[in-house]
Motif scaffolding. Structure first.
Motif, PDB file in Angstrom:
ATOM      1  N   SER A  93       1.013  -1.167   0.011  1.00 32.11           N
ATOM      2  CA  SER A  93       0.066  -0.040   0.021  1.00 32.11           C
ATOM      3  C   SER A  93       1.003   1.205   0.018  1.00 32.11           C
ATOM      4  CB  SER A  93      -0.975  -0.040   1.196  1.00 32.11           C
ATOM      5  OG  SER A  93      -1.760  -1.146   1.311  1.00 32.11           O
ATOM      6  N   GLN A  94       2.006   1.224   0.826  1.00 30.40           N
ATOM      7  CA  GLN A  94       2.610   2.434   0.918  1.00 30.40           C
ATOM      8  C   GLN A  94       3.452   2.594  -0.287  1.00 30.40           C
ATOM      9  OE1 GLN A  94       5.484   2.085   4.326  1.00 30.40           O
ATOM     10  NE2 GLN A  94       6.517   3.738   3.736  1.00 30.40           N
ATOM     11  N   TYR A  95       3.996   1.746  -1.019  1.00 28.39           N
ATOM     12  CA  TYR A  95       4.863   2.011  -2.331  1.00 28.39           C
ATOM     13  C   TYR A  95       4.149   1.697  -3.677  1.00 28.39           C
ATOM     14  CZ  TYR A  95       8.165   1.688   1.251  1.00 28.39           C
ATOM     15  OH  TYR A  95       8.903   2.083   2.648  1.00 28.39           O
ATOM     16  N   LEU A  96       2.673   1.549  -3.550  1.00 22.51           N
ATOM     17  CA  LEU A  96       2.233   1.363  -4.903  1.00 22.51           C
ATOM     18  C   LEU A  96       2.309   2.315  -5.932  1.00 22.51           C
ATOM     19  CD1 LEU A  96      -0.002  -0.696  -6.053  1.00 22.51           C
ATOM     20  CD2 LEU A  96      -1.770   0.406  -5.340  1.00 22.51           C
ATOM     21  N   ALA A  97       2.071   3.630  -5.592  1.00 21.69           N
ATOM     22  CA  ALA A  97       2.348   4.520  -6.714  1.00 21.69           C
ATOM     23  C   ALA A  97       3.766   4.791  -7.063  1.00 21.69           C
ATOM     24  CB  ALA A  97       1.947   5.814  -6.084  1.00 21.69           C
ATOM     25  N   ASP A  98       4.731   4.376  -6.314  1.00 23.42           N
ATOM     26  CA  ASP A  98       6.159   4.427  -6.931  1.00 23.42           C
ATOM     27  C   ASP A  98       6.267   3.119  -7.766  1.00 23.42           C
ATOM     28  OD1 ASP A  98       6.931   6.615  -5.515  1.00 23.42           O
ATOM     29  OD2 ASP A  98       7.525   5.192  -3.641  1.00 23.42           O
TER      30      ASP A  98
ATOM     31  N   GLU B 259       3.982   1.753  -9.766  1.00 21.43           N
ATOM     32  CA  GLU B 259       3.231   2.098 -10.993  1.00 21.43           C
ATOM     33  C   GLU B 259       3.940   2.804 -11.808  1.00 21.43           C
ATOM     34  OE1 GLU B 259      -0.526   3.367  -9.639  1.00 21.43           O
ATOM     35  OE2 GLU B 259      -1.404   1.353  -9.152  1.00 21.43           O
ATOM     36  N   LYS B 260       4.738   3.994 -11.238  1.00 22.22           N
ATOM     37  CA  LYS B 260       5.667   4.765 -12.092  1.00 22.22           C
ATOM     38  C   LYS B 260       6.671   4.091 -12.782  1.00 22.22           C
ATOM     39  CE  LYS B 260       5.070   8.735  -9.267  1.00 22.22           C
ATOM     40  NZ  LYS B 260       5.813   9.607  -8.164  1.00 22.22           N
TER      41      LYS B 260
ATOM     42  N   LYS C  52       3.622  -3.930 -11.419  1.00 23.50           N
ATOM     43  CA  LYS C  52       2.201  -4.076 -10.866  1.00 23.50           C
ATOM     44  C   LYS C  52       2.313  -5.181  -9.494  1.00 23.50           C
ATOM     45  CE  LYS C  52       0.095  -4.063 -15.201  1.00 23.50           C
ATOM     46  NZ  LYS C  52      -0.939  -4.714 -16.355  1.00 23.50           N
TER      47      LYS C  52
END
Length: 127
Positions: free
Chosen positions: A114-119, A121-122, A126
């Motif tokens: 959850s904490q690193y999901l956005a990173d 995705e960049k 997945k």
């Protein structure tokens, strides 16, 4: 992405030099060779999952991995972070079952996912 950047980046890390950074002594280990070799990959995987013996490097990886995940790899070198990104991308794409097991072992509550999901995705990963 920094989530499991540590997970396989630390394959290149064997021991903590001091309290401020993980050692860079092993940054020149050929990570691609480990990931592409079923034998080498299995040895590290079995070590991390307590399914087999560990090399000194594997033991150190298991020791520092929880701290690295908790601190967002604050003690990692840039080279270790980059290696981790490559390793995570490889595992999610080529070894998804092993990835799931490692995630469950080192992140059972999905805290780091959850904490690193956005990173992630960049980076095109997945989780």
């Amino acid at each position: 992405m920094k989530f499991f950047v540590v997970a396989m980046a630390l394959i290149a890390v064997v021991a903590a030099q001091d309290e401020s950074m993980y050692t860079t002594k092993f940054d020149n280990i050929n990570l691609d060779e480990i990931l592409q070799s079923d034998r080498l990959f299995k040895n590290y995987y079995n070590c991390l999952t307590d399914a087999g013996p560990c090399t000194p490097e594997g033991n150190e990886l298991k020791r520092v991995l929880p701290d690295a995940l908790e601190t967002n790899c604050a003690k990692c070198s840039q080279k270790q972070r980059d290696a981790g990104t490559r390793a995570i991308k490889y595992m999610t794409e080529s070894r998804p079952e092993e990835w799931k097991v490692l995630r469950a072992r080192f992140d059972p509550e999905n805290k780091y996912v959850s904490q690193y999901l956005a990173d992630a995705e960049k980076e095109g990963i997945k989780l």
